[in-house]
Design a protein around this motif. Sequence first.
Motif, PDB file in Angstrom:
ATOM      1  N   SER A  10      -2.031   6.577   2.928  1.00 20.54           N
ATOM      2  CA  SER A  10      -1.937   6.351   4.366  1.00 20.54           C
ATOM      3  C   SER A  10      -1.574   4.896   4.648  1.00 20.54           C
ATOM      4  O   SER A  10      -1.688   4.023   3.797  1.00 20.54           O
ATOM      5  N   VAL A  11      -1.112   4.663   5.859  1.00 16.94           N
ATOM      6  CA  VAL A  11      -0.844   3.314   6.319  1.00 16.94           C
ATOM      7  C   VAL A  11      -1.431   3.194   7.721  1.00 16.94           C
ATOM      8  O   VAL A  11      -1.246   4.089   8.549  1.00 16.94           O
ATOM      9  N   GLU A  12      -2.180   2.137   7.928  1.00 14.91           N
ATOM     10  CA  GLU A  12      -2.847   1.930   9.217  1.00 14.91           C
ATOM     11  C   GLU A  12      -3.539   3.207   9.710  1.00 14.91           C
ATOM     12  O   GLU A  12      -3.321   3.655  10.842  1.00 14.91           O
ATOM     13  N   ASP A  13      -4.342   3.791   8.839  1.00 17.77           N
ATOM     14  CA  ASP A  13      -5.116   4.986   9.167  1.00 17.77           C
ATOM     15  C   ASP A  13      -4.288   6.230   9.475  1.00 17.77           C
ATOM     16  O   ASP A  13      -4.807   7.253   9.905  1.00 17.77           O
ATOM     17  N   LYS A  14      -2.984   6.124   9.250  1.00 18.87           N
ATOM     18  CA  LYS A  14      -2.149   7.300   9.474  1.00 18.87           C
ATOM     19  C   LYS A  14      -1.815   7.893   8.107  1.00 18.87           C
ATOM     20  O   LYS A  14      -1.233   7.212   7.261  1.00 18.87           O
ATOM     21  N   GLU A  15      -2.243   9.114   7.898  1.00 15.09           N
ATOM     22  CA  GLU A  15      -1.984   9.714   6.595  1.00 15.09           C
ATOM     23  C   GLU A  15      -0.534  10.160   6.511  1.00 15.09           C
ATOM     24  O   GLU A  15      -0.041  10.872   7.390  1.00 15.09           O
ATOM     25  N   ILE A  16       0.138   9.739   5.449  1.00 14.09           N
ATOM     26  CA  ILE A  16       1.548  10.087   5.284  1.00 14.09           C
ATOM     27  C   ILE A  16       1.724  11.085   4.138  1.00 14.09           C
ATOM     28  O   ILE A  16       2.429  12.061   4.270  1.00 14.09           O
ATOM     29  N   LEU A  17       1.059  10.825   3.020  1.00 17.64           N
ATOM     30  CA  LEU A  17       1.093  11.788   1.914  1.00 17.64           C
ATOM     31  C   LEU A  17      -0.224  12.555   1.935  1.00 17.64           C
ATOM     32  O   LEU A  17      -1.301  11.958   1.930  1.00 17.64           O
ATOM     33  N   PRO A  35      13.259  16.616   5.259  1.00 17.75           N
ATOM     34  CA  PRO A  35      13.757  15.974   6.483  1.00 17.75           C
ATOM     35  C   PRO A  35      13.311  14.515   6.593  1.00 17.75           C
ATOM     36  O   PRO A  35      12.416  14.079   5.870  1.00 17.75           O
ATOM     37  N   ASN A  36      13.944  13.791   7.500  1.00 11.87           N
ATOM     38  CA  ASN A  36      13.578  12.398   7.772  1.00 11.87           C
ATOM     39  C   ASN A  36      12.106  12.290   8.125  1.00 11.87           C
ATOM     40  O   ASN A  36      11.595  13.107   8.872  1.00 11.87           O
ATOM     41  N   GLY A  37      11.471  11.284   7.586  1.00 14.12           N
ATOM     42  CA  GLY A  37      10.084  11.029   7.960  1.00 14.12           C
ATOM     43  C   GLY A  37       9.078  11.920   7.259  1.00 14.12           C
ATOM     44  O   GLY A  37       7.894  11.890   7.569  1.00 14.12           O
ATOM     45  N   SER A  38       9.543  12.702   6.276  1.00  9.30           N
ATOM     46  CA  SER A  38       8.609  13.618   5.616  1.00  9.30           C
ATOM     47  C   SER A  38       7.738  12.901   4.579  1.00  9.30           C
ATOM     48  O   SER A  38       6.736  13.447   4.129  1.00  9.30           O
ATOM     49  N   GLY A  39       8.116  11.692   4.198  1.00  3.29           N
ATOM     50  CA  GLY A  39       7.290  10.912   3.273  1.00  3.29           C
ATOM     51  C   GLY A  39       7.928  10.665   1.918  1.00  3.29           C
ATOM     52  O   GLY A  39       7.267  10.212   0.984  1.00  3.29           O
ATOM     53  N   LYS A  40       9.239  10.891   1.807  1.00  2.00           N
ATOM     54  CA  LYS A  40       9.930  10.742   0.518  1.00  2.00           C
ATOM     55  C   LYS A  40       9.889   9.301   0.022  1.00  2.00           C
ATOM     56  O   LYS A  40       9.521   9.021  -1.116  1.00  2.00           O
ATOM     57  N   SER A  41      10.266   8.359   0.912  1.00  2.00           N
ATOM     58  CA  SER A  41      10.268   6.945   0.501  1.00  2.00           C
ATOM     59  C   SER A  41       8.853   6.463   0.229  1.00  2.00           C
ATOM     60  O   SER A  41       8.625   5.657  -0.681  1.00  2.00           O
ATOM     61  N   THR A  42       7.920   6.963   1.026  1.00  2.00           N
ATOM     62  CA  THR A  42       6.523   6.580   0.818  1.00  2.00           C
ATOM     63  C   THR A  42       6.065   6.988  -0.577  1.00  2.00           C
ATOM     64  O   THR A  42       5.469   6.193  -1.305  1.00  2.00           O
ATOM     65  N   LEU A  43       6.393   8.216  -0.953  1.00  3.01           N
ATOM     66  CA  LEU A  43       6.018   8.693  -2.287  1.00  3.01           C
ATOM     67  C   LEU A  43       6.615   7.779  -3.362  1.00  3.01           C
ATOM     68  O   LEU A  43       5.929   7.351  -4.295  1.00  3.01           O
ATOM     69  N   GLU A  51       1.614  -1.953  -2.170  1.00  2.00           N
ATOM     70  CA  GLU A  51       0.219  -2.008  -1.708  1.00  2.00           C
ATOM     71  C   GLU A  51       0.052  -1.908  -0.199  1.00  2.00           C
ATOM     72  O   GLU A  51      -1.065  -1.895   0.314  1.00  2.00           O
ATOM     73  N   GLU A  52       1.164  -1.816   0.484  1.00  2.00           N
ATOM     74  CA  GLU A  52       1.126  -1.591   1.919  1.00  2.00           C
ATOM     75  C   GLU A  52       0.448  -0.249   2.220  1.00  2.00           C
ATOM     76  O   GLU A  52      -0.163  -0.064   3.260  1.00  2.00           O
ATOM     77  N   PHE A  53       0.599   0.660   1.271  1.00  2.00           N
ATOM     78  CA  PHE A  53       0.008   1.993   1.453  1.00  2.00           C
ATOM     79  C   PHE A  53      -1.338   2.063   0.754  1.00  2.00           C
ATOM     80  O   PHE A  53      -1.484   1.593  -0.363  1.00  2.00           O
TER      81      PHE A  53
HETATM   82  N1  LIG Z   1       4.793   0.666   6.814  1.00  2.50           N
HETATM   83  C1  LIG Z   1       4.652   1.732   7.621  1.00  2.50           C
HETATM   84  N2  LIG Z   1       3.910   1.633   8.736  1.00  2.50           N
HETATM   85  C2  LIG Z   1       3.756   2.688   9.564  1.00  2.50           C
HETATM   86  N3  LIG Z   1       4.331   3.874   9.346  1.00  2.50           N
HETATM   87  C3  LIG Z   1       5.085   4.047   8.259  1.00  2.50           C
HETATM   88  C4  LIG Z   1       5.291   2.972   7.335  1.00  2.50           C
HETATM   89  N4  LIG Z   1       6.090   3.416   6.346  1.00  2.50           N
HETATM   90  C5  LIG Z   1       6.367   4.705   6.641  1.00  2.50           C
HETATM   91  N5  LIG Z   1       5.777   5.085   7.780  1.00  2.50           N
HETATM   92  C6  LIG Z   1       5.845   6.435   8.416  1.00  2.50           C
HETATM   93  O1  LIG Z   1       5.592   7.418   7.431  1.00  2.50           O
HETATM   94  C7  LIG Z   1       6.413   8.541   7.618  1.00  2.50           C
HETATM   95  C8  LIG Z   1       7.200   8.822   6.344  1.00  2.50           C
HETATM   96  O2  LIG Z   1       8.184   7.824   6.159  1.00  2.50           O
HETATM   97  P1  LIG Z   1       9.147   7.778   4.912  1.00  2.50           P
HETATM   98  O3  LIG Z   1       8.327   7.897   3.684  1.00  2.50           O
HETATM   99  O4  LIG Z   1       9.992   6.571   5.024  1.00  2.50           O
HETATM  100  O5  LIG Z   1      10.004   9.091   5.143  1.00  2.50           O
HETATM  101  P2  LIG Z   1      11.365   9.556   4.483  1.00  2.50           P
HETATM  102  O6  LIG Z   1      11.719   8.625   3.397  1.00  2.50           O
HETATM  103  O7  LIG Z   1      11.060  10.930   3.999  1.00  2.50           O
HETATM  104  O8  LIG Z   1      12.376   9.579   5.576  1.00  2.50           O
HETATM  105  C9  LIG Z   1       7.269   8.244   8.832  1.00  2.50           C
HETATM  106  O9  LIG Z   1       6.679   8.850   9.946  1.00  2.50           O
HETATM  107  C10 LIG Z   1       7.237   6.746   8.944  1.00  2.50           C
HETATM  108  O10 LIG Z   1       7.384   6.332  10.278  1.00  2.50           O
END
Ligand SMILES: Nc1ncnc2c1ncn2[C@@H]1O[C@H](COP(=O)(O)OP(=O)(O)O)[C@@H](O)[C@H]1O
Lengths: 250, 481
Positions: A10-17, A35-43, A51-53
């Motif tokens: 998660s980032v800032e209390d928002k769960e992404i994965l 799709p966009n925003g699904s969490g691929k880059s985060t993974l 460490e941002e996550f």
């Molecule tokens: N540093 C961050 N701070 C806040 N939200 C983030 C941050 N990085 C990613 N997110 C959010 O996490 C979700 C997944 O993003 P991301 O992993 O970049 O998706 P993808 O690569 O699949 O398009 C998005 O809703 C994005 O806005």
Amino acid sequence: MLEIKNLHASVEDKEILKGINLKVNAGEVHAIMGPNGSGKSTLAEVIAGQEEFEVGEGSILLEGEDLGELSPEERAHKGVFLSFQYPVEIPGVSVTNFMKTAINESRKAKGLEDMPANEMLKKIREKSEMLEIDRKFLSRSLNEGFSGGEKKRNEIFQMAMMEPKLAILDETDSGLDIDALRIVANGVNKLRGKDNAIIVITHYQRLLEYIVPDFVHVLHNGKIVKSGTKELALELEEKGYDWLKEDAVV
Amino acid sequence: MAYTEEELKKELETKEYEYGFYTDIESDTLPKGLNEDIVIAISKKKEEPYWMTEWRLEAFRAWQEMEEPEWANVKYKKPDFQDISYYSAPNKKPKYNSLDEVDPELLETFKKLGISVDEQKKLAGVAVDIVMDSVSVATTFKKTLAEKGIIFCSISEAIQEHPELVKKYLGSVVPQKDNFYAALNSAVFSDGSFCYIPKGVRCPMELSTYFRINQAGTGQFERTLVVAEEGSYVSYLEGCTAPMRDENQLHAAVVELIALDNAEIKYSTVQNWYPGNSEGKGGVFNFVTKRGLCEKNAKISWTQVETGSAVTWKYPSCILKGDNSIGEFYSIAVTNNFQQADTGTKMVHLGKNTKSTIISKGISAGQSQNSYRGLVQVNSRAENARNFSQCDSLLMGNRCGAHTFPYIEVKNKTAQIEHEATTSKIGEDQIFYCNQRGIDTEKAIALIVNGFSKEVLNKLPMEFAVEAQKLLEISLEGSVG
Ligand SMILES: Nc1ncnc2c1ncn2[C@@H]1O[C@H](COP(=O)(O)OP(=O)(O)O)[C@@H](O)[C@H]1O
Ligand SMILES: [Mg+2]
């Protein structure tokens, strides 16, 4: 090679994965679509140790070793490479100097001496020729003023130089024209071997015609909602992601 | 290792001064305080001719009438000029012919600095005149230079051996009364270097001096005079590092460069004096007057890398007197913790078609303040003068400051003046990118800072550039934990 178990981030209390499970064996190529925003880059970044996550539950194992406590550079030394979706600029640092530093720092971590200059030059020549990169390009400041395509090609050049065990390519195809795509795919395929694994993150099936994956996974809303073989990519191309989103709800 | 901006800031602050030590060499020191008798005593100790003693006294009398200047962006406790000893010399004073004869303790000092004299000797083409606590203790390569008619010696020796040259040029660019610190220096300077390149001669090697401050409570007043005759060329390197100590050390040097018609002087400095500890205590006060005079078609380049000093006040300047003359200033100034630097340059365009270039790179970390102050002055008779200035600042953290004060005074309409300024920050994404490639945060910062400073580092002679990079790393890296 890589085993991800119930990974939450998660980032800032928002769960992404939200509980990712993924097993990648040596010698395999996996594609992750979604799709966009699904969490691929985060993974991708969480695997690389960004460490941002905040990693909550779950674990990431590389060759059986838990990466959890390791810094990004230690993970890199163990052979993790990330081709960034958005490579950053470092003004005044040439591509060559950057690669020389990266390779020698990794060698130092393994207790090896600096790579001899002639060996380094030979390697640079070989890899830049493979990726059809002009030598003049290598003396330019890293990513400064590079076109989108140049940045991506440069990431793959770095990958070729570093010869990682696990390479994660985050939308490396975006910004590449068809010729560049072929060249880059060729570079990636050269890395394929029984001791390496590659994860390709992409939106489009196009890249997968050149880098043929063994498995395809669909990431949606922080979870892998479907896995299959390369035929799944074609199906996605045809039908989009919506039918899977409904699946996910069920 | 976790990395956040907060941690980066901490790392930068905890970097202790690595070269903190000092050499214990017996010396012969005058009592503290300053009056006419002390000035005369200094002159006597150096067995100077009468005219020199008089010149010093004239400066001293002028200094007494002057007020210590105040600067907006530099705050410090003013030195007590009566609490300083104005002369100290190593008492084992023979001139050495070979380095083997040099005090082993001194050689040990160089080893600690990582610039051992042995290493220096191997760097082909570098003559080293080491100024140890105000008096030269070793001079090498003199013979090669002598064959070309080049004079490279201590200023004291020059006063003895070449009085006509010293008399002609000393104070010709920086007059005794130029400013408070220059007047003080003129009265009490104890040593420094003199360099003379005859007409049409290209100096075949980089001339290099290492400065050291050593004696407790001893101010350092170096005097450097470089004269390049018509059509000659010289590259001069000045570098220094000081031992760690508690009390402030005053340094007020004067450097004068004279480039006659068609001559070129490159003057490079790597300055690494003790900047004070992380609370801002101690450290060197560095008030320097550096100025060069260009005659027709002459060129002077100042290149400097400043990483030390608690307080730095320094404006290497060029007087572009001759037509078509060129002045250049390339500078990297690094400040950390509580350091304060107010540096910059003055380019005074007097002749026609004169050209000046200013590239200034300021790097600030901790709670330091880094100011660039530049003056470009174009005189009414300076037709077609051109100036290009570029001032870039790199910030680390939110508690440091970078300030740019470009002053432009143009009295001729044909002048072309360009000024560019940028401010940037080291980004966490840049650090992560480096980390991902196996480069740790400390090395990543060094890499980014070197990249930022590249245009200036490229102007330094090769061996000096390597050392300058090391200094940049030392002054900014922290012990990562
Ligand atoms: N540093 C961050 N701070 C806040 N939200 C983030 C941050 N990085 C990613 N997110 C959010 O996490 C979700 C997944 O993003 P991301 O992993 O970049 O998706 P993808 O690569 O699949 O398009 C998005 O809703 C994005 O806005
Ligand atoms: Mg993405």
